[in-house]
Design an enzyme around this catalytic site. Structure first.
Site, PDB file in Angstrom:
ATOM      1  N   ASP A 146      -0.446  11.549  -1.004  1.00  9.96           N
ATOM      2  CA  ASP A 146       0.489  10.461  -1.250  1.00  9.96           C
ATOM      3  C   ASP A 146       0.481  10.353  -2.921  1.00  9.96           C
ATOM      4  O   ASP A 146      -0.477   9.929  -3.624  1.00  9.96           O
ATOM      5  CB  ASP A 146      -0.234   9.313  -0.509  1.00  9.96           C
ATOM      6  N   HIS A 156      10.681  10.070   5.592  1.00  9.62           N
ATOM      7  CA  HIS A 156      10.041   9.106   4.271  1.00  9.62           C
ATOM      8  C   HIS A 156      10.739   9.700   2.966  1.00  9.62           C
ATOM      9  O   HIS A 156      11.243   8.674   2.257  1.00  9.62           O
ATOM     10  CB  HIS A 156       8.775   8.991   4.516  1.00  9.62           C
TER      11      HIS A 156
HETATM   12  C1  HEM Z   1       2.919   3.208   5.429  1.00 10.36           C
HETATM   13  C2  HEM Z   1       3.192   3.107   4.138  1.00 10.36           C
HETATM   14  C3  HEM Z   1       3.561   4.476   3.343  1.00 10.36           C
HETATM   15  C4  HEM Z   1       3.075   5.647   3.297  1.00 10.36           C
HETATM   16  C5  HEM Z   1       1.912   6.176   4.241  1.00 10.36           C
HETATM   17  C6  HEM Z   1       3.824   6.641   2.370  1.00 10.36           C
HETATM   18  C7  HEM Z   1       3.344   7.691   2.015  1.00 10.36           C
HETATM   19  C8  HEM Z   1       4.057   8.698   1.358  1.00 10.36           C
HETATM   20  C9  HEM Z   1       3.964  10.138   1.314  1.00 10.36           C
HETATM   21  C10 HEM Z   1       2.894  10.792   1.700  1.00 10.36           C
HETATM   22  C11 HEM Z   1       4.964  10.520   0.252  1.00 10.36           C
HETATM   23  C12 HEM Z   1       5.191  12.012  -0.172  1.00 10.36           C
HETATM   24  C13 HEM Z   1       4.494  12.467  -1.319  1.00 10.36           C
HETATM   25  C14 HEM Z   1       4.452  11.557  -2.535  1.00 10.36           C
HETATM   26  O1  HEM Z   1       5.561  11.910  -3.388  1.00 10.36           O
HETATM   27  O2  HEM Z   1       4.108  10.614  -2.744  1.00 10.36           O
HETATM   28  C15 HEM Z   1       5.765   9.323  -0.152  1.00 10.36           C
HETATM   29  C16 HEM Z   1       6.609   9.385  -1.018  1.00 10.36           C
HETATM   30  C17 HEM Z   1       7.439   8.240  -1.228  1.00 10.36           C
HETATM   31  N1  HEM Z   1       7.361   7.162  -0.976  1.00 10.36           N
HETATM   32 FE1  HEM Z   1       6.090   6.554   0.425  1.00 10.36          FE
HETATM   33  N2  HEM Z   1       4.521   5.861   1.752  1.00 10.36           N
HETATM   34  C18 HEM Z   1       4.637   4.394   2.379  1.00 10.36           C
HETATM   35  C19 HEM Z   1       5.303   3.193   2.010  1.00 10.36           C
HETATM   36  C20 HEM Z   1       6.319   3.424   1.264  1.00 10.36           C
HETATM   37  C21 HEM Z   1       7.058   2.441   0.734  1.00 10.36           C
HETATM   38  C22 HEM Z   1       7.165   0.939   1.279  1.00 10.36           C
HETATM   39  C23 HEM Z   1       7.991   2.762  -0.196  1.00 10.36           C
HETATM   40  C24 HEM Z   1       9.026   2.105  -0.931  1.00 10.36           C
HETATM   41  C25 HEM Z   1       9.249   0.888  -0.704  1.00 10.36           C
HETATM   42  C26 HEM Z   1       7.770   4.216  -0.464  1.00 10.36           C
HETATM   43  C27 HEM Z   1       8.371   5.005  -1.370  1.00 10.36           C
HETATM   44  C28 HEM Z   1       8.172   6.123  -1.617  1.00 10.36           C
HETATM   45  C29 HEM Z   1       8.715   7.005  -2.455  1.00 10.36           C
HETATM   46  C30 HEM Z   1       9.848   6.486  -3.617  1.00 10.36           C
HETATM   47  C31 HEM Z   1       8.302   8.335  -2.346  1.00 10.36           C
HETATM   48  C32 HEM Z   1       8.813   9.458  -3.268  1.00 10.36           C
HETATM   49  C33 HEM Z   1      10.087  10.030  -2.712  1.00 10.36           C
HETATM   50  C34 HEM Z   1      10.534  11.326  -3.478  1.00 10.36           C
HETATM   51  O3  HEM Z   1      11.112  11.154  -4.347  1.00 10.36           O
HETATM   52  O4  HEM Z   1      10.030  12.633  -3.043  1.00 10.36           O
HETATM   53  N3  HEM Z   1       6.613   4.423   0.382  1.00 10.36           N
HETATM   54  N4  HEM Z   1       5.169   8.242   0.593  1.00 10.36           N
END
Ligand code: HEM
Length: 321
Positions: free
Chosen positions: A143, A214
Site C-alpha cells: 500500500d 481500487h
Molecule cells: C480500505 C481502505 C484502503 C485500502 C486498504 C487501500 C489500499 C490501496 C492499495 C493496496 C493500493 C495500491 C498500491 C498503491 O499505489 O498504493 C491503493 C492505491 C490507491 N489508493 Fe487506496 N486504499 C484504501 C482507501 C483509499 C481511499 C479512501 C482513497 C481516496 C480517497 C484511496 C486512494 C488511492 C489512490 C489514489 C491510489 C493510487 C492509484 C494509482 O494511481 O495507481 N485509497 N490503495
C-alpha cells in the site's frame, strides 16, 4: 514552510482526533505553536527514527482559534451514500498525525501532547497504526506504491494560487475502515488482485484493469491529460482478540476536491453504480477533513494579533477572491 507531511513511509503511526472544550482555545493555540519544539525534543533522542507530527484543524475550530479568514476550501467532511456503501462524516476539531520508525516515539510524543491538552480536549478517536510486513495493509497488498514523490508530491500537496494567503498549507482527509477479513480471505488471490488492480506478491499493476478495481477508480485524469494525485500514508491497525482488522486512510492534497472526487467515485461510482470493490470488504466508520496550516503560521499566530492581544486578521488578510 509546509508541515512535515513528506516523509519516507513510516513503520508506526498514531492518529488522534479530538474536540476542543469551550474556553480552551488559547491553551490549544499555544500548544500548536510549541508543537514543532515538542516533536524535536522527543525525536532528538532517537536520531534516525524520524519522528514527525502534523496537525490539522477542522472547520468547526478555525474561527475559535484564529481571527484570520478561514482557508478557502475548509469545510466539514461531506458524507456520501452510494447504492451499496456509505462514507459517514464524523466530527473532529483537531487531527494529530504522528509517525516514526518506532511506535514508542509516537507514544511518547502523544503522551507529552496529552499532558498539555489534559482538560482542554475530548479525544474522539485514537488509533495506533503499523505497516504490515513489506509496506502491506491487512488485505495483504503493498500500500503506497503509486504515491507521488519529490516535486510531484510537493505539487500534489501544496495550496497554490487559488488561496495565496495560505500557501504552504494543505488539506487532509482521514477515514477509518474496518475489513471483513473472513470474506476477503475466502476470495481466491486472483480475484483479490482484480479488486485492487495490482498483483499481490509482486505488486505490479494489472494490465487488464477491471473498471471497478481500487486502482482504476482512484486514477483521476483531467480532460487535458493531467493526472490528479494525492499523498497517502495509510496504516494497518487492529485487535485480533476483538476480531478487529482495519486500514486507517489518510490523504493529503492542495485541495480537498481531488480526494472528494476519489471518494465519490469509490462510494457512488462514475457512472453511478460503479463503486469501488474494495468497499465490499471494507466499511468506513469515520470521516473528517482538516486544514494543515504552514508550520510558521502555527508558530507565530500572534503575528496576527490586534493591539488588545487577541488574534486578528493582520498579515493574513486574504486577497479578494
Ligand atoms: C480500505 C481502505 C484502503 C485500502 C486498504 C487501500 C489500499 C490501496 C492499495 C493496496 C493500493 C495500491 C498500491 C498503491 O499505489 O498504493 C491503493 C492505491 C490507491 N489508493 Fe487506496 N486504499 C484504501 C482507501 C483509499 C481511499 C479512501 C482513497 C481516496 C480517497 C484511496 C486512494 C488511492 C489512490 C489514489 C491510489 C493510487 C492509484 C494509482 O494511481 O495507481 N485509497 N490503495
Amino acid at each position: 514552510m509546509i508541515q512535515d507531511v513528506l516523509r519516507e513511509p513510516a513503520k508506526a503511526a498514531i492518529f488522534l482526533v479530538a474536540d476542543v472544550r469551550p474556553g480552551s482555545e488559547a491553551s490549544v493555540r499555544d500548544l500548536l505553536a510549541d508543537l514543532a519544539g515538542l516533536t524535536r525534543a522527543v525525536g532528538f533522542r532517537a536520531p534516525g527514527d524520524q519522528l514527525s507530527c502534523v496537525v490539522g484543524i477542522g472547520a468547526s475550530l478555525w474561527s475559535r482559534l484564529y481571527r484570520a479568514p478561514a482557508p478557502r476550501d475548509l469545510h466539514p467532511f461531506r458524507g456520501l451514500s452510494g447504492a451499496r456503501h456509505t462514507a459517514p462524516a464524523t466530527h473532529g476539531d483537531l487531527l494529530f498525525h504522528l509517525r516514526a520508525r518506532r511506535l514508542d516515539l509516537c507514544f511518547e510524543l502523544e503522551r507529552q501532547l496529552m499532558r498539555r491538552l489534559a482538560g482542554h480536549v475530548r479525544v474522539l478517536d485514537e488509533v495506533q497504526g503499523f505497516k504490515y510486513f513489506d509496506e502491506r495493509d491487512l488485505l495483504g497488498f503493498v500500500d503506497g506504491t503509486e504515491n507521488p514523490a519529490g516535486a510531484a508530491a510537493r505539487a500534489a500537496l501544496a495550496i497554490g494560487d487559488q488561496d495565496p494567503a495560505y500557501a504552504g498549507g494543505s488539506y487532509v482527509i482521514v477515514q477509518k475502515y474496518l475489513h471483513d477479513l473472513d470474506a476477503w480471505q475466502a476470495l481466491p488471490v486472483a480475484e483479490q488482485e482484480r479488486v485492487i488492480g495490482r498483483s499481490k506478491l509482486s505488486d505490479i499493476e494489472l494490465t487488464d484493469q477491471a473498471v471497478n478495481s481500487h486502482v482504476a477508480v482512484n486514477t483521476i485524469v483531467d480532460p487535458d491529460g493531467t493526472e490528479r494525485q494525492i499523498v497517502r500514508e495509510n496504516m494497518a491497525f487492529g485487535s485480533p482478540g476483538a476480531a478487529e482488522f482495519g486500514t486507517y486512510f489518510i490523504g493529503y492534497a492542495g485541495t480537498p476536491e481531488v480526494i472528494e472526487r476519489m471518494l465519490r467515485r469509490m462510494f457512488v461510482g462514475e457512472p453511478a453504480g460503479n463503486h469501488d470493490r474494495i468497499l465490499d470488504f471494507s466499511t468506513a466508520v469515520t470521516g473528517s477533513l482538516f486544514f494543515v496550516p504552514a508550520a510558521d503560521f502555527l508558530e507565530n499566530p500572534l503575528d496576527n494579533s490586534t493591539s488588545d492581544g487577541s488574534l486578528g486578521i493582520g498579515s493574513l488578510k486574504r486577497s479578494s477572491r
